[in-house]
Write a protein that holds these residues in place. Structure first.
Motif, PDB file in Angstrom:
ATOM      1  N   VAL A  52      25.949  49.679  96.533  1.00 26.72           N
ATOM      2  CA  VAL A  52      26.564  50.991  96.738  1.00 26.72           C
ATOM      3  C   VAL A  52      27.356  51.359  95.494  1.00 26.72           C
ATOM      4  N   ILE A  53      26.984  52.482  94.865  1.00 21.18           N
ATOM      5  CA  ILE A  53      27.691  52.963  93.681  1.00 21.18           C
ATOM      6  C   ILE A  53      28.535  54.165  94.091  1.00 21.18           C
ATOM      7  N   GLN A  54      29.818  54.113  93.835  1.00 21.35           N
ATOM      8  CA  GLN A  54      30.735  55.146  94.318  1.00 21.35           C
ATOM      9  C   GLN A  54      30.953  56.251  93.281  1.00 21.35           C
ATOM     10  N   PRO A  55      31.230  57.462  93.764  1.00 23.22           N
ATOM     11  CA  PRO A  55      31.576  58.558  92.845  1.00 23.22           C
ATOM     12  C   PRO A  55      32.978  58.358  92.301  1.00 23.22           C
ATOM     13  N   ILE A  56      33.241  58.937  91.154  1.00 23.35           N
ATOM     14  CA  ILE A  56      34.526  58.729  90.506  1.00 23.35           C
ATOM     15  C   ILE A  56      35.676  59.333  91.310  1.00 23.35           C
ATOM     16  N   GLY A  57      35.382  60.304  92.157  1.00 20.99           N
ATOM     17  CA  GLY A  57      36.414  60.915  92.986  1.00 20.99           C
ATOM     18  C   GLY A  57      37.023  59.973  94.000  1.00 20.99           C
ATOM     19  N   ASP A  58      36.384  58.820  94.241  1.00 21.25           N
ATOM     20  CA  ASP A  58      36.921  57.833  95.176  1.00 21.25           C
ATOM     21  C   ASP A  58      38.077  57.042  94.579  1.00 21.25           C
ATOM     22  N   PHE A  59      38.352  57.231  93.293  1.00 17.89           N
ATOM     23  CA  PHE A  59      39.318  56.377  92.613  1.00 17.89           C
ATOM     24  C   PHE A  59      40.464  57.209  92.024  1.00 17.89           C
ATOM     25  N   PRO A  60      41.663  56.631  91.940  1.00 17.25           N
ATOM     26  CA  PRO A  60      42.862  57.390  91.526  1.00 17.25           C
ATOM     27  C   PRO A  60      43.029  57.479  90.015  1.00 17.25           C
ATOM     28  N   TRP A  61      42.004  58.018  89.343  1.00 17.38           N
ATOM     29  CA  TRP A  61      42.052  58.130  87.893  1.00 17.38           C
ATOM     30  C   TRP A  61      41.668  59.546  87.462  1.00 17.38           C
ATOM     31  N   ASP A  62      42.345  60.037  86.429  1.00 15.44           N
ATOM     32  CA  ASP A  62      41.966  61.286  85.774  1.00 15.44           C
ATOM     33  C   ASP A  62      41.401  60.922  84.405  1.00 15.44           C
ATOM     34  N   CYS A  63      40.150  61.314  84.165  1.00 15.37           N
ATOM     35  CA  CYS A  63      39.448  60.884  82.961  1.00 15.37           C
ATOM     36  C   CYS A  63      39.041  62.081  82.095  1.00 15.37           C
ATOM     37  N   LYS A  64      38.908  61.798  80.815  1.00  9.38           N
ATOM     38  CA  LYS A  64      38.426  62.811  79.873  1.00  9.38           C
ATOM     39  C   LYS A  64      37.581  62.121  78.813  1.00  9.38           C
ATOM     40  N   ARG A  65      36.704  62.907  78.217  1.00 11.91           N
ATOM     41  CA  ARG A  65      35.852  62.400  77.153  1.00 11.91           C
ATOM     42  C   ARG A  65      36.347  62.913  75.803  1.00 11.91           C
TER      43      ARG A  65
END
Length: 407
Positions: A40-53
């Motif tokens: 099971v691969i989870q979407p990034i929205g499941d985790f408490p992180w704000d990310c940028k490239r």
């Protein structure tokens, strides 16, 4: 005719049985790991992180990165992704004409984003006569300077004549290049070249406590070969231990290796090696006679490089969708693979040298839909500011993730 038919049926039944047994014993775990049956691969929205490239030519193709916690700088071994996808001996890519010949060490001042958001991005000057084709690296404080150990996959040449050789037949002339950082001039000054037959296919390395010895992970048993690609499935490779002072390297582990990839020395003094085709980290203790394996930590997911944070946690760049990773590596400007980060925590940090049965594996973040994270080959964690930095040898950008504070 009937007896012959029975013999034929018996032959095929036996063949199927043998194939089934061989698959179960030798291939089942590798196929399950690589193809992720039931994963099971989870979407990034499941985790408490704000990310940028962060996109910039100096941040392309950064196979490995290293964080200087004290001086608050991030260093990366980088090149253009077109170079990485053409000349990558560990991945059986030997296109010499694709080499950019501009491999470099990029630097970010991680606490100073600046008005352009590039964190003072620049590259180190390098005092070295030859070309660098960078892969993994490590850094250790030696005296008043930081010393860099860089894996360099040089094109092969005839040692007698200096004429170029065909890398598809002889492989790369892989070496370890040692540099000292002269901070005032922002320059890496060459110290020594380590060349040895034990450096078969170096992928990454980790420097020992004394700043002299270092452990190298060879991801293959051979430099070239018809069946070399199958090593990812069946598992091969070795570990070599080298000395910076003598320049000598010796193979210290040839059995039980399954495409050893990332390697770090933990803050407990132990070496941690990730085996890509087995999905496990092996833990090793240094002895007078080399190293001994004292523990296995199953991760059940493919991964690449390891790093260690200031608290002693092992940070793992996970590859939850290997097929997607391979597609992204073939077309890095248009595709990005799902990525994730795992953290391996030692439950009792005081139990420095046992290493046995006291590890917890935590999924820190995962990006199923490749929204923010790169096609990652390395991740580091800054525990001081609760940030993740992720880069990839086949990615045209770097990602920074800030952990959200709980309300």
């Amino acid at each position: 005719m009937k007896p012959r038919g029975n013999l034929r049926s018996l032959f095929w039944a036996t063949a199927v049985l043998i194939t089934g047994i061989a698959y179960r014993i030798y291939l089942h775990d590798a196929f399950s790991l690589i193809f992720g049956f039931g994963r099971v691969i989870q979407p990034i929205g499941d985790f408490p992180w704000d990310c940028k490239r962060i996109h910039h030519p100096l941040l392309e193709g950064c196979e490995d990165i290293w964080l200087d916690y004290n001086n608050r700088k991030l260093y990366g071994a980088c090149t253009s992704v077109t170079s990485r996808t053409g000349w990558n001996p560990g991945g059986n890519l030997y296109n010499l004409s694709a080499r950019s010949r501009t491999d470099h060490i990029s630097v970010l001042n991680i606490d100073e984003p600046g008005p352009d958001g590039l964190y003072g991005l620049h590259q180190l000057k390098i005092d070295y006569a030859g070309d660098l084709d960078l892969h993994g690296f490590d850094v250790h404080q030696v005296g008043d300077r930081q010393r860099f150990w860089l894996i360099n996959h040089r094109p092969p040449v005839d040692p007698a004549t200096g004429e170029p050789l065909d890398p598809t037949k002889v492989g790369a002339n892989s070496t370890i290049e040692i540099f000292d950082l002269d901070a005032p001039s922002n320059t890496l000054v060459h110290v020594k070249t380590i060349a040895s037959e034990a450096l078969v296919s170096p992928n990454n390395l980790a420097v020992d406590r004394d700043g002299l010895g270092f452990l190298v992970a060879n991801d293959h048993n051979t430099k070239v070969g018809m069946f070399r690609d199958l090593g990812m499935i069946f598992g091969d490779g070795s570990l070599a231990y080298c000395r910076s002072d003598t320049g000598k390297c010796n193979l210290v582990a040839t059995e039980g290796c399954s495409f050893p990839n990332g390697v770090v020395r933990g803050r407990d003094g132990l070496f941690y090696v990730f085996h890509s085709s087995a999905g496990v980290i092996t833990v090793h203790k240094s002895t007078e006679n080399g190293i001994i394996e004292i523990e296995k930590i199953p991760l059940h997911v493919p991964a690449d490089n390891l790093s260690v944070d200031k608290e002693g946690n092992i940070v793992v760049a996970a590859i939850p969708h290997p097929y997607g990773f391979m597609r992204a590596a073939d077309d890095p400007y248009n595709r990005v693979a799902a990525a994730g980060v795992l953290m391996v925590r030692k439950q009792d940090q005081r139990n420095d040298q046992s290493g046995r049965g006291n590890y917890e594996v935590i999924k820190v973040i995962e990006d199923r839909d490749a929204e923010f994270l790169p096609t990652s080959t390395v991740a580091v964690h800054d525990s001081q500011t609760h940030r993740l930095f992720l880069a990839g040898g086949f990615s045209p950008f770097l990602s920074i993730c800030q952990r959200r504070t709980e309300r």
